[in-house]
Design a protein around this motif. Structure first.
Motif, PDB file in Angstrom:
ATOM      1  N   GLN A 278       0.811  -1.206   0.000  1.00  0.00           N
ATOM      2  CA  GLN A 278       0.000   0.000   0.000  1.00  0.00           C
ATOM      3  C   GLN A 278       0.846   1.258   0.000  1.00  0.00           C
ATOM      4  OE1 GLN A 278      -2.257  -0.813   3.420  1.00  0.00           O
ATOM      5  NE2 GLN A 278      -3.733  -2.109   2.378  1.00  0.00           N
ATOM      6  N   LEU A 279       2.005   1.157   0.536  1.00  0.00           N
ATOM      7  CA  LEU A 279       2.844   2.342   0.621  1.00  0.00           C
ATOM      8  C   LEU A 279       3.887   2.396  -0.486  1.00  0.00           C
ATOM      9  CD1 LEU A 279       3.419   2.583   4.446  1.00  0.00           C
ATOM     10  CD2 LEU A 279       1.691   3.700   3.046  1.00  0.00           C
ATOM     11  N   GLY A 280       3.901   1.382  -1.267  1.00  0.00           N
ATOM     12  CA  GLY A 280       4.882   1.384  -2.330  1.00  0.00           C
ATOM     13  C   GLY A 280       6.294   1.161  -1.831  1.00  0.00           C
ATOM     14  N   LEU A 281       6.409   0.493  -0.738  1.00  0.00           N
ATOM     15  CA  LEU A 281       7.735   0.195  -0.206  1.00  0.00           C
ATOM     16  C   LEU A 281       7.959  -1.306  -0.239  1.00  0.00           C
ATOM     17  CD1 LEU A 281       7.586   2.530   2.897  1.00  0.00           C
ATOM     18  CD2 LEU A 281       8.777   2.973   0.758  1.00  0.00           C
ATOM     19  N   THR A 282       9.175  -1.658   0.039  1.00  0.00           N
ATOM     20  CA  THR A 282       9.464  -3.081   0.137  1.00  0.00           C
ATOM     21  C   THR A 282       9.230  -3.564   1.559  1.00  0.00           C
ATOM     22  OG1 THR A 282      11.777  -2.737   0.719  1.00  0.00           O
ATOM     23  CG2 THR A 282      11.229  -2.783  -1.620  1.00  0.00           C
ATOM     24  N   GLU A 283       9.010  -4.825   1.658  1.00  0.00           N
ATOM     25  CA  GLU A 283       8.817  -5.394   2.991  1.00  0.00           C
ATOM     26  C   GLU A 283      10.053  -5.184   3.848  1.00  0.00           C
ATOM     27  OE1 GLU A 283       7.137  -9.239   3.399  1.00  0.00           O
ATOM     28  OE2 GLU A 283       6.226  -9.138   1.417  1.00  0.00           O
TER      29      GLU A 283
ATOM     30  N   CYS B 247      11.540  -1.695  12.848  1.00  0.00           N
ATOM     31  CA  CYS B 247      12.630  -2.004  13.764  1.00  0.00           C
ATOM     32  C   CYS B 247      13.231  -0.723  14.320  1.00  0.00           C
ATOM     33  CB  CYS B 247      13.691  -2.818  13.027  1.00  0.00           C
ATOM     34  SG  CYS B 247      15.068  -3.290  14.081  1.00  0.00           S
ATOM     35  N   HIS B 248      13.521   0.168  13.443  1.00  0.00           N
ATOM     36  CA  HIS B 248      14.112   1.416  13.905  1.00  0.00           C
ATOM     37  C   HIS B 248      13.131   2.230  14.725  1.00  0.00           C
ATOM     38  CE1 HIS B 248      16.923   0.624  10.448  1.00  0.00           C
ATOM     39  NE2 HIS B 248      17.737   0.815  11.458  1.00  0.00           N
ATOM     40  N   ARG B 249      11.926   2.089  14.366  1.00  0.00           N
ATOM     41  CA  ARG B 249      10.916   2.820  15.129  1.00  0.00           C
ATOM     42  C   ARG B 249      10.868   2.299  16.563  1.00  0.00           C
ATOM     43  NH1 ARG B 249       8.735   5.696  17.371  1.00  0.00           N
ATOM     44  NH2 ARG B 249       6.937   7.056  17.016  1.00  0.00           N
ATOM     45  N   ARG B 250      10.952   1.032  16.675  1.00  0.00           N
ATOM     46  CA  ARG B 250      10.950   0.463  18.021  1.00  0.00           C
ATOM     47  C   ARG B 250      12.195   0.887  18.787  1.00  0.00           C
ATOM     48  NH1 ARG B 250       8.792  -4.036  15.086  1.00  0.00           N
ATOM     49  NH2 ARG B 250      10.896  -4.816  14.754  1.00  0.00           N
ATOM     50  N   LEU B 251      13.281   0.873  18.086  1.00  0.00           N
ATOM     51  CA  LEU B 251      14.508   1.318  18.728  1.00  0.00           C
ATOM     52  C   LEU B 251      14.399   2.768  19.172  1.00  0.00           C
ATOM     53  CD1 LEU B 251      17.177  -0.266  16.409  1.00  0.00           C
ATOM     54  CD2 LEU B 251      16.559  -0.945  18.714  1.00  0.00           C
ATOM     55  N   LYS B 252      13.785   3.487  18.338  1.00  0.00           N
ATOM     56  CA  LYS B 252      13.608   4.895  18.664  1.00  0.00           C
ATOM     57  C   LYS B 252      12.765   5.037  19.924  1.00  0.00           C
ATOM     58  CE  LYS B 252      11.495   8.991  16.683  1.00  0.00           C
ATOM     59  NZ  LYS B 252      10.746   9.471  15.514  1.00  0.00           N
TER      60      LYS B 252
ATOM     61  N   ILE C 213       9.832  -1.867   5.202  1.00  0.00           N
ATOM     62  CA  ILE C 213       8.828  -1.827   6.258  1.00  0.00           C
ATOM     63  C   ILE C 213       9.393  -2.416   7.540  1.00  0.00           C
ATOM     64  CG2 ILE C 213       6.566  -2.648   6.961  1.00  0.00           C
ATOM     65  CD1 ILE C 213       6.420  -0.556   4.817  1.00  0.00           C
ATOM     66  N   SER C 214       9.992  -3.552   7.387  1.00  0.00           N
ATOM     67  CA  SER C 214      10.555  -4.195   8.567  1.00  0.00           C
ATOM     68  C   SER C 214      11.612  -3.317   9.217  1.00  0.00           C
ATOM     69  CB  SER C 214      11.169  -5.541   8.185  1.00  0.00           C
ATOM     70  OG  SER C 214      10.170  -6.422   7.731  1.00  0.00           O
ATOM     71  N   GLY C 215      12.441  -2.794   8.354  1.00  0.00           N
ATOM     72  CA  GLY C 215      13.480  -1.936   8.890  1.00  0.00           C
ATOM     73  C   GLY C 215      12.924  -0.717   9.579  1.00  0.00           C
TER      74      GLY C 215
END
Length: 524
Positions: free
Chosen positions: A54-59, A67-72, A62-64
């Motif tokens: 839906q966002l035109g990104l790769t999985e 992941c970084h969001r959680r780290l943040k 998305i995963s990354g």
DNA sequence: TTGTGTTTTATTGCCTCC
DNA sequence: GGAGGCAATAAAACACAA
């Protein structure tokens, strides 16, 4: 330079394929991601793929990102824990409000766990999960989103950091804000800290999303406070009470009944807020036996919508809660109030009042940005369309996103309600950031000089050109909060018959709100 | 305009779980 | 061993102050 940066960012978007370097997510993508993250910190594979599609990104992206969001999140929480390991008293209440969810929101739990929990629980986990130290919760837990609201006050310490954090915040800062207010306004707990005290001065944004958590917290804390109060000044609750005077329940609540709770905070004897306080009965004085949830929801909803939010206002609300807690059989003192219509009108009224205030402030403080917000916020009728168009613009990332923009068309009418609340947040974010608004205005100056600045910008790229952080804040708070990503997901996933737990805090809140109103209407 | 600091994104390695 | 996640790191993008 700015021009170059603009061009650069546009290039990033347009020619993203060519440039294999790091590419910034478009606002739409970030919004969607944040929103989704707000609901699911650990998306399943399916979620990721859907999201990616839906966002035109790769999985992978998305995963990354997650992941970084959680780290943040973790990092922020750690920092804040270190910076604010001092709110012990607050933590007592916060702990109390914990729903007992002992899940590690960031570490051990795998995504699959989320399939079996209430979306709201996911939120709760974020709020009350073990990852969050008590101090985090009391002070500035989830600073990222929350920064948007509470942090806006404190530009000095937060620097420009967490611009992204400030996005949601949506989603999120209101939590903290609510927490802070709640704790602070309990009348028992002093302001958590200077920051919280500052926050108090703020008018919090209504955030339906946290109604559930907040209501529990409010009820719990009020109970606790009641208990503490009685233990201090009288017999413990439930132990022994002096007999009520005859006809005690036949007369309206007298001030003496409430005053004991406030004597700490009654420093504003003739505050204008008193009017607001006296107006409160219209909101929830119908002490009906229906669950207190609704009442507390209203309470916080109106808190969110009211502009002043000074002590007396809260005190009055707290007093209402206390009354509900202590005088449960004190039924229908004020009949015919509390209808759903009343509620809605009340909210709307508050909103309108606040809106006008906002406009005032914006017109005086925020140059073009204020205008921009004005143009968006003051025209409910145009909201959906605007969202749609703007989202459409941001959705240029991929055809999928364009398709996604259609979802905004289906935003239920009650979107406006939330919307204004988020704008409240937005406003606060702006007001703070615009402390240095001159600079921003300077940046806009060039646009202004051409007149029709907004149109001009919208014309070229259909994207409002704002310094990125500001723009992010605006968009995030505005759209992310409103953007029915849930809807979009719901449609897609439901059509697939997925067992995935759909993120639904927003829509759920809206639903809850509606249902609450219906309940109210039904009960009245 | 430039330098600096912050934030965001991407990559890599390691760990844990199935 | 593969998948997923966390942590560390680097680099780009960005904002802001001088």
């Amino acid at each position: 330079m700015e021009e170059s940066s603009e061009v650069h960012s546009e290039e990033n978007k347009v020619s993203s394929e060519k440039d294999k370097k790091r590419r910034l997510k478009t606002p739409a993508q970030v919004m969607a991601l944040e929103r989704f993250y707000n609901e699911h910190k650990y998306p399943t594979e399916e979620m990721k793929s859907q999201l990616a599609e839906q966002l035109g990104l790769t999985e992978k992206q998305i995963s990354g990102w997650f992941c970084h969001r959680r780290l943040k999140d973790k990092k922020l929480l750690r920092d804040e824990a270190c910076a604010s390991g001092r709110q012990d008293r607050s933590s007592v209440v916060i702990q109390d409000r914990g729903s007992g969810l002992g899940q590690d929101s960031c570490g051990s739990t795998k995504h699959g766990d989320y399939r079996n929990i209430d979306p709201r629980e996911v939120e709760s986990r974020r709020l009350y999960g073990n990852d969050f130290q008590v101090s985090d919760l009391t002070y500035k837990h989830m600073s990222h989103y929350t920064e948007t609201v509470s942090g806006t006050d404190d530009t000095s310490s937060e620097s420009s950091s967490s611009s992204q954090d400030k996005l949601f915040s949506q989603t999120e800062d209101p939590y903290d804000l609510e927490n802070s207010r709640y704790l602070t306004h309990n009348g028992v707990i002093a302001p958590i800290n200077a920051k919280s005290a500052k926050i108090m001065g703020y008018k919090p944004s209504g955030y339906l999303k946290v109604k559930g958590e907040i209501e529990n917290a409010a009820i719990t804390a009020v109970k606790r406070q009641l208990g503490g109060h009685y233990r201090e000044d009288g017999p413990p609750l439930g132990v022994e009470f002096q007999p009520l005077p005859p006809g005690a329940f036949e007369s309206p609540i007298q001030k003496p009944v409430r005053e004991p709770y406030y004597d700490e905070d009654l420093s504003i004897p003739n505050s204008p807020d008193i009017s607001g306080a006296e107006r409160q009965p219209s909101l929830s004085n119908g002490y009906e036996p229906y669950n207190s949830k609704l009442s507390s929801q209203d309470l916080y909803m109106e808190e969110a919508n009211s502009s002043g939010m000074h002590g007396s206002h809260y005190q009055d609300k707290i007093s209402q809660l206390k009354q509900k807690s202590t005088v449960l059989n004190h039924v229908k003192r004020f009949p015919k109030q509390n209808s759903s219509l009343d509620l809605y009108e009340d909210s709307a009224g508050e909103t309108s009042v606040y809106n006008s205030k906002r406009n005032q402030r914006m017109s005086s403080k925020h140059g073009v940005e204020g205008m921009k917000i004005d143009s968006v916020t003051n025209h409910r009728g145009h909201y959906d369309g605007k969202i749609e168009s703007e989202m459409h613009d941001y959705a240029n990332v991929s055809p999928n996103v364009i398709q996604r923009s259609e979802y905004f068309k289906f935003k239920p009418p009650n979107l406006t309600h939330n919307r204004f609340e988020s704008l409240d947040t937005e406003e606060r974010g702006l007001s703070t950031r615009m402390k240095k608004g001159e600079k921003v205005n300077r940046k806009w100056k060039g646009i202004k000089e051409h007149g029709n600045q907004v149109k001009l910008k919208m014309h070229s790229t259909n994207e409002i050109k704002v310094p990125k952080r500001v723009r992010h804040d605006l968009l995030q708070q505005d759209y992310v909060t409103k953007a029915p990503f849930t809807e979009m997901q719901t449609r897609k996933f439901l059509s697939k018959g997925s067992v995935m737990e759909m993120p639904s805090s927003f829509s759920e809140d809206e639903t809850a709100e509606n249902s609450s109103s219906q309940e109210l209407g039904a009960s009245s």
